[in-house]
Design an enzyme around this catalytic site. Structure first.
Site, PDB file in Angstrom:
ATOM      1  N   SER A 186       9.283  -3.419   0.951  1.00 24.97           N
ATOM      2  CA  SER A 186       8.865  -3.110   2.314  1.00 24.97           C
ATOM      3  C   SER A 186       9.902  -2.208   3.007  1.00 24.97           C
ATOM      4  CB  SER A 186       8.610  -4.409   3.077  1.00 24.97           C
ATOM      5  OG  SER A 186       7.936  -4.176   4.278  1.00 24.97           O
ATOM      6  N   ASP A 209      -3.293  -3.803   1.897  1.00 23.35           N
ATOM      7  CA  ASP A 209      -2.132  -3.518   2.746  1.00 23.35           C
ATOM      8  C   ASP A 209      -2.386  -2.238   3.533  1.00 23.35           C
ATOM      9  OD1 ASP A 209       0.387  -3.158   3.857  1.00 23.35           O
ATOM     10  OD2 ASP A 209       1.429  -2.941   1.932  1.00 23.35           O
ATOM     11  N   HIS A 256       0.068  -7.307   2.356  1.00 27.73           N
ATOM     12  CA  HIS A 256       1.492  -7.014   2.409  1.00 27.73           C
ATOM     13  C   HIS A 256       2.322  -8.304   2.395  1.00 27.73           C
ATOM     14  CE1 HIS A 256       4.686  -4.055   3.425  1.00 27.73           C
ATOM     15  NE2 HIS A 256       5.276  -5.094   3.977  1.00 27.73           N
TER      16      HIS A 256
END
Length: 331
Positions: A165, A268, A298
């Site tokens: 991320s 996501d 996510h």
């Protein structure tokens, strides 16, 4: 949505998402519970024996303070043996997370691959907004290069950087910075691991690529990362959207970057960031491999590590590192 994941969300009362916390402190408390506590509790039983690796926390001076790097070094009989090196940067929207977030996961990788690892605890936004988290990680990367003997690392065996991320976002930026920095001459990065990275702010998509970014609208209200949450995290980080050090897709050239392994989550909002970046890297002649995890959102693998889909993410990480180190196309 993956049926097992949907059932887990429903059982946890999270199918409609987590209400946006009111403060930074509340946001971090939820992150510590879901993304650190649950994740590590599950992985605890998979840890290798403690005599297979050495863990040392070290302080690294940075502008205006110090940061911690957690160093993991394989323990082997031959004290002269050296290992490839991974510098790892945790996720958390530049404003959450610690070295504990992926600690157990990295201990497993350290032993699995005989890999020295430097896990970076950078300072967090909003107290330390852009570019401080990035600058801290750059210092940590250079520290690792300057301390290979301490880490029993041999960069000629492999020199990787990566993260999840926001950590993946920083890793991409550092791959560009290291490519252009004379400090790394003769000791260039050889591999980049990216899991669900943010590659470009949605307000500055290049016109020629804009039509490829469909997931941001299609999945803007998913349980684990909504557009509202992403806007808040971006605001706390407070980076100019068009700065390539935040939106690395906007760097003028992607040539000469290290081979790259990417994981994406199908549901996501940032999924198409990974698709577009993989395409851009391929066009620039960078050896690139992409795996798509179907039916999941996510960062789901932190809050629900026991799912079959989460096990697949961890298996992909293992195979991805192996590919980055050895170039095994069959894996």
């Amino acid at each position: 949505m993956d049926p097992e994941y949907a059932a887990a969300l429903e059982e946890a009362g999270l199918l409609k998402g987590i209400p946006l916390p009111a403060t930074v402190a509340e946001t971090r408390a939820i992150s510590d519970l879901l993304y650190i506590g649950v994740h590590n509790q599950f992985l605890k039983s998979y840890l290798p024996p403690e005599n297979r690796y050495v863990v040392t926390d070290r302080s690294v001076p940075v502008k205006g303070g110090q940061i911690t790097v957690r160093c993991l070094v394989p323990a082997v009989e031959n004290d002269e043996e050296t290992f490839p090196l991974l510098v790892y940067i945790h996720g958390g929207g530049w404003s959450m997370g610690t070295v504990d977030m992926d600690d157990y996961l990295l201990r497993i990788q350290c032993v699995e691959h005989k890999l020295s690892i430097v896990n970076v605890e950078y300072r967090l936004a909003p107290e330390h907004p852009f570019p401080t988290p990035l600058d801290d990680c750059n210092v940590a990367l250079r520290w690792a290069v300057s301390n290979t003997s301490l880490l029993k690392a041999d960069l000629s065996k492999g020199f990787l950087i990566g993260g999840d991320s926001a950590g993946a976002n920083i890793s991409v930026v550092l791959s560009h910075m290291a490519r252009d920095d004379p400090f790394f001459e003769g000791r260039r990065l050889t591999g980049l691991y990216l899991c669900e990275p943010n590659i470009c702010h949605y307000t500055v998509y290049p016109e020629s690529l804009k039509s490829k970014f469909r997931s941001f609208e299609e999945y803007s209200d998913m349980p684990t990362l909504s557009r509202q949450a992403l806007d808040r995290l971006n605001g706390w980080y407070n980076a100019p959207p068009s700065d390539p050090r935040f939106s690395p897709l906007l760097y003028p050239s992607h040539h000469g970057l290290p081979r790259t392994y990417i994981q994406a989550m199908e549901l996501d909002a940032l999924r198409d960031d990974t698709f577009v970046y993989a395409e851009v890297l391929h066009e620039a002649g960078v050896e690139t491999k992409l795996d798509l995890n179907l039916g999941v959102t996510h960062a789901f693998h932190y809050g629900f590590p026991g799912l079959s889909a989460a096990a697949k993410v961890r298996e992909n990480l293992k195979r991805g590192i192996k590919w980055l180190l050895k170039g095994d196309q069959s894996d």
